[in-house]
Every structure is written in C-alpha cells, then in structure tokens.
Write a protein that holds these residues in place. Structure first.
Motif, mmCIF file in Angstrom:
data_model
loop_
_atom_site.group_PDB
_atom_site.id
_atom_site.type_symbol
_atom_site.label_atom_id
_atom_site.label_comp_id
_atom_site.label_asym_id
_atom_site.label_seq_id
_atom_site.Cartn_x
_atom_site.Cartn_y
_atom_site.Cartn_z
ATOM 1 N N ARG A 161 32.730 69.108 -38.831
ATOM 2 C CA ARG A 161 31.633 68.508 -38.566
ATOM 3 C C ARG A 161 31.738 67.120 -38.326
ATOM 4 N N TYR A 162 31.288 66.399 -37.263
ATOM 5 C CA TYR A 162 31.175 64.976 -36.655
ATOM 6 C C TYR A 162 30.134 64.348 -36.668
ATOM 7 N N LEU A 163 29.821 63.270 -37.063
ATOM 8 C CA LEU A 163 28.380 62.701 -36.937
ATOM 9 C C LEU A 163 28.663 61.554 -35.981
ATOM 10 N N PRO A 164 27.579 61.108 -35.379
ATOM 11 C CA PRO A 164 27.690 60.097 -34.574
ATOM 12 C C PRO A 164 27.145 58.746 -35.345
ATOM 13 N N VAL A 165 28.024 57.763 -36.090
ATOM 14 C CA VAL A 165 27.366 56.893 -36.732
ATOM 15 C C VAL A 165 27.986 55.357 -36.133
ATOM 16 N N ALA A 166 27.511 54.265 -36.774
ATOM 17 C CA ALA A 166 27.676 53.014 -36.666
ATOM 18 C C ALA A 166 27.232 52.069 -37.671
ATOM 19 N N ALA A 167 27.708 50.760 -37.711
ATOM 20 C CA ALA A 167 27.194 49.864 -38.796
ATOM 21 C C ALA A 167 25.834 49.553 -38.422
ATOM 22 N N PRO A 168 25.073 49.484 -39.533
ATOM 23 C CA PRO A 168 23.628 48.968 -39.262
ATOM 24 C C PRO A 168 23.029 47.795 -38.330
ATOM 25 N N GLY A 169 24.149 47.025 -38.470
ATOM 26 C CA GLY A 169 23.646 45.791 -37.615
ATOM 27 C C GLY A 169 23.992 46.068 -36.010
ATOM 28 N N LEU A 170 25.090 47.015 -35.695
ATOM 29 C CA LEU A 170 25.226 47.303 -34.280
ATOM 30 C C LEU A 170 24.156 48.360 -33.824
ATOM 31 N N ALA A 171 23.682 49.124 -34.633
ATOM 32 C CA ALA A 171 22.734 50.073 -34.345
ATOM 33 C C ALA A 171 21.301 49.116 -34.095
ATOM 34 N N ALA A 172 21.163 48.235 -35.022
ATOM 35 C CA ALA A 172 19.924 47.517 -34.772
ATOM 36 C C ALA A 172 19.893 46.544 -33.150
ATOM 37 N N ARG A 173 21.084 46.129 -32.974
ATOM 38 C CA ARG A 173 21.089 45.093 -31.762
ATOM 39 C C ARG A 173 21.054 46.293 -30.469
ATOM 40 N N PHE A 174 21.202 47.271 -30.621
ATOM 41 C CA PHE A 174 21.143 48.010 -29.354
ATOM 42 C C PHE A 174 19.881 49.170 -29.411
ATOM 43 N N SER A 175 18.941 48.766 -30.391
ATOM 44 C CA SER A 175 17.685 49.569 -30.592
ATOM 45 C C SER A 175 16.371 48.942 -29.708
ATOM 46 N N THR A 177 12.491 48.457 -28.904
ATOM 47 C CA THR A 177 11.214 48.330 -29.513
ATOM 48 C C THR A 177 10.638 49.655 -30.123
ATOM 49 N N ASP A 178 10.982 50.727 -29.111
ATOM 50 C CA ASP A 178 10.359 52.055 -29.449
ATOM 51 C C ASP A 178 11.362 52.728 -30.291
ATOM 52 N N GLY A 179 12.570 52.226 -30.799
ATOM 53 C CA GLY A 179 13.489 52.937 -31.573
ATOM 54 C C GLY A 179 14.417 53.681 -30.751
ATOM 55 N N GLU A 180 14.379 53.671 -29.688
ATOM 56 C CA GLU A 180 15.522 54.269 -28.928
ATOM 57 C C GLU A 180 16.853 53.707 -28.772
ATOM 58 N N LEU A 181 18.028 54.193 -28.993
ATOM 59 C CA LEU A 181 19.128 53.498 -28.794
ATOM 60 C C LEU A 181 19.724 53.385 -27.178
ATOM 61 N N ASP A 182 20.330 52.264 -27.062
ATOM 62 C CA ASP A 182 20.790 52.122 -25.677
ATOM 63 C C ASP A 182 22.294 52.503 -25.648
ATOM 64 N N TRP A 183 22.362 53.796 -25.545
ATOM 65 C CA TRP A 183 23.479 54.557 -25.527
ATOM 66 C C TRP A 183 24.540 54.099 -24.543
ATOM 67 N N ASP A 184 24.260 53.648 -23.470
ATOM 68 C CA ASP A 184 24.874 53.201 -22.037
ATOM 69 C C ASP A 184 25.347 51.944 -22.524
ATOM 70 N N ALA A 185 24.879 51.144 -23.157
ATOM 71 C CA ALA A 185 25.299 49.509 -23.504
ATOM 72 C C ALA A 185 26.111 49.320 -24.886
ATOM 73 N N MET A 186 25.661 50.295 -25.748
ATOM 74 C CA MET A 186 26.370 50.137 -26.869
ATOM 75 C C MET A 186 27.820 50.494 -26.987
ATOM 76 N N PRO A 187 28.561 49.428 -27.515
ATOM 77 C CA PRO A 187 30.084 49.615 -27.442
ATOM 78 C C PRO A 187 30.592 50.871 -28.347
ATOM 79 N N VAL A 188 31.558 51.285 -27.874
ATOM 80 C CA VAL A 188 32.183 52.641 -28.437
ATOM 81 C C VAL A 188 33.625 52.361 -28.846
#
Length: 319
Positions: A161-175, A177-188
């Motif tokens: 099983r694989y989980l999609p994860v990131a550092a908290p700071g990175l997740a916060a930068r690309f979240s 105000t509604d809590g939705e992630l900007d998957w398109d812009a977040m570096p991979v």
C-alpha cells in the motif's frame, strides 16, 4: 552447440566484453571468440551484440538462461553427491527498490546463513523486472504482472500500500482557504524515469502536475527530499509510519494506491530455488498486506491486480 560455448556467451554478458570473459574463464580472447562464433554457427543466429558493453540478442538470452540453469543444476547435483563445491552459487533476482527496502528485509536475514549461495539483486521498477527474467539475466523476479514468463512459475505475494504524503510545510503552502490542495502546482518527487505512479495518481483524478518532477534515484535520498519539503510522493506505508506519528510528514488524502506483487521463478528442480521461494513467501506473509479473497472493484486511488489460487487464506505456489 555445447555447454562450453554457452558458458562463454554467459560470461561475455556477465562481464560486458570478450576480454573480461576470457579472464574469468581462464582462456584467451581468441578462444572465447571462437566458441561464440561456433555457437552462432550451430544455432544459425547472432547471439551477442558486439557493443560496449556486450549484450545478448533475443536468441542469446535464451542460451544465457540455459547456461545459468545448467550451472544451478550442476551445483545441486554436487551437493547430492557430496562433492565439495568451488564457490557459492549466485542467485540473481530482479526487484523494485521499495520491496528491497521493506518486506524483503526478512529475506536478507534468512540468506545470511546460506553458505552455498549468494544473492545478487538488480533494482528495476516492478513493471519492468520481467524483462530481465525473459533475457536470462535473473532466476527470479518480483513484478506487478501475474502472467508467468515461459519456463517460469508465478505466485501472488500480497499487497503493498502506497500513501500520498508530504512535509507539513509543503502541504500548507499549497492548501487553499477551503483546505483543498492545489495538486497541479504542488511539486512532486520521483525515483527515476520509470517511476510514473505519482502521475498516474493525478491522472485518475483528472489532474496533471504543471512542473517537472524532482528526481532522486536513491530510497534514503528520496525520503530526505520528502522530509525537506522538496515535493510530495506516494510511499509504502511501512516506510513512513514513524514520521506520520510524530508529524514530520502528513497524508494528503484519504485515498491510497494498492499494488499487488507477484513472484516469478524458474521451473527448475533446485533445492536452492525452493529455499529461496520459502524465504520470499515467508517475508511476504509478514511484510505485505494479504490479498483480497475475492475480486473487488478498486475505489478511486487504488491499483489492484490479483491472480492465482489460495488455500486456507494463504497463497501458494502454482505452476
């Protein structure tokens, strides 16, 4: 065609050149060349690509596998006859890096006591390991493909099983105000050119990353990049349990990717291969999630492939 000619071909493929093969066989380069030319004459096909390094042709791959199987059978016969062996037998295995870093660690513990064998791993993406098996470069492989290679048997091992994860700071930068992630812009992040699982995860959601991935072809290095916040990544759950608990990384979604792994091995009556099979199966029972007992639809975010027979809830080897 004779075995000495076939062994010469295998030595060329192993070492990458006629000169190094000659050294390994204690022959002259001319003698090795003569054996290969005689082999090609007998089978009516070119068996080696004379490039640097030398590689087997499709016909040559069949003969390389023959050479290695004969070597294995010869050594097993020596054991049965009580004849002292000159050196341990090398068992070549193609495996993906994630498996070797996680559940296959138990295999390494078991193999440490095998005085008559040595394991030689080739790290290849799990969708490509069977290529090495077909080419005769290994005796066994871990793969996502269930269909056996001719001359081999296959066995379903379990689910990673694989989980999609990131550092908290990175997740916060690309979240937002509604809590939705900007998957398109977040570096991979990714492991190598063949690692497309992150792109497949996004594609299943109708998305695609807008920037090139950072590539780190090292499991420890990739984890360090993840913790540093260089990008998000799909990782085996077993490798990040501690970091998830202490908050150094966070999951980006409740979704996950399940990958069913299969074990492929030569159909050769060898006690070394049977011992290897037993150790791999035991490691899989301990380190992988069990296979679903019946086919089920994969929900969004899953990649589940399963095939084979089961007995008493545990998978078994099938021909």
């Amino acid at each position: 065609m004779n075995l000495e000619q076939v062994r010469a071909l295998a030595a060329i493929v192993d070492t990458g050149s006629f000169e190094l093969a000659a050294r390994a066989l204690h022959l002259t380069p001319s003698a090795v060349s003569q054996r290969v030319r005689a082999l090609e004459s007998s089978v009516g096909q070119v068996v080696v690509r004379r490039v640097h390094p030398c590689t087997a042709t499709e016909a040559g791959a069949v003969l390389v596998r023959l050479a290695r199987q004969v070597e294995l059978l010869e050594e097993d016969s020596r054991d049965l006859l009580g004849i002292a062996r000159e050196a341990p037998v090398v068992l070549r295995i193609a495996v993906n890096a994630d498996s070797l870093d996680t559940w296959l660690v138990d295999l390494l513990d078991a193999a440490a006591s095998w005085d008559d064998s040595r394991l030689r791993f080739s790290i290849v993406h799990e969708d490509r390991t069977l290529t090495l098996l077909r080419q005769g470069e290994c005796a066994a492989a871990v793969s996502t493909v269930s269909q056996p290679v001719p001359g081999c048997r296959s066995h379903p091992l379990g689910v990673m099983r694989y989980l999609p994860v990131a550092a908290p700071g990175l997740a916060a930068r690309f979240s937002g105000t509604d809590g939705e992630l900007d998957w398109d812009a977040m570096p991979v992040l990714r492991y190598d050119d063949h690692d497309h699982v992150q792109e497949q995860f996004l594609a299943a959601r109708g998305r695609a990353t807008s920037s090139p991935a950072s590539q780190v072809p090292s499991s420890p290095g990739l984890k360090s990049a993840l913790l540093a916040g260089m990008g998000w990544l799909l990782v085996p759950e077993a490798t990040v349990a501690e970091e998830l608990t202490d908050g150094r990384i966070v999951t980006l979604s409740d979704e996950f990717v399940d990958v069913v792994l299969h074990w492929h091995v030569w159909k050769v009556p060898s006690h070394r291969l049977e011992r290897l099979n037993d150790a791999v199966l035991q490691a899989a029972r301990t380190g992988l999630r069990p296979l679903p007992k019946r086919p089920r639809g994969a929900r969004s975010g899953q990649r589940v492939r399963s095939s084979g027979r089961e007995r008493d809830g545990e998978p078994r080897l099938v021909d």
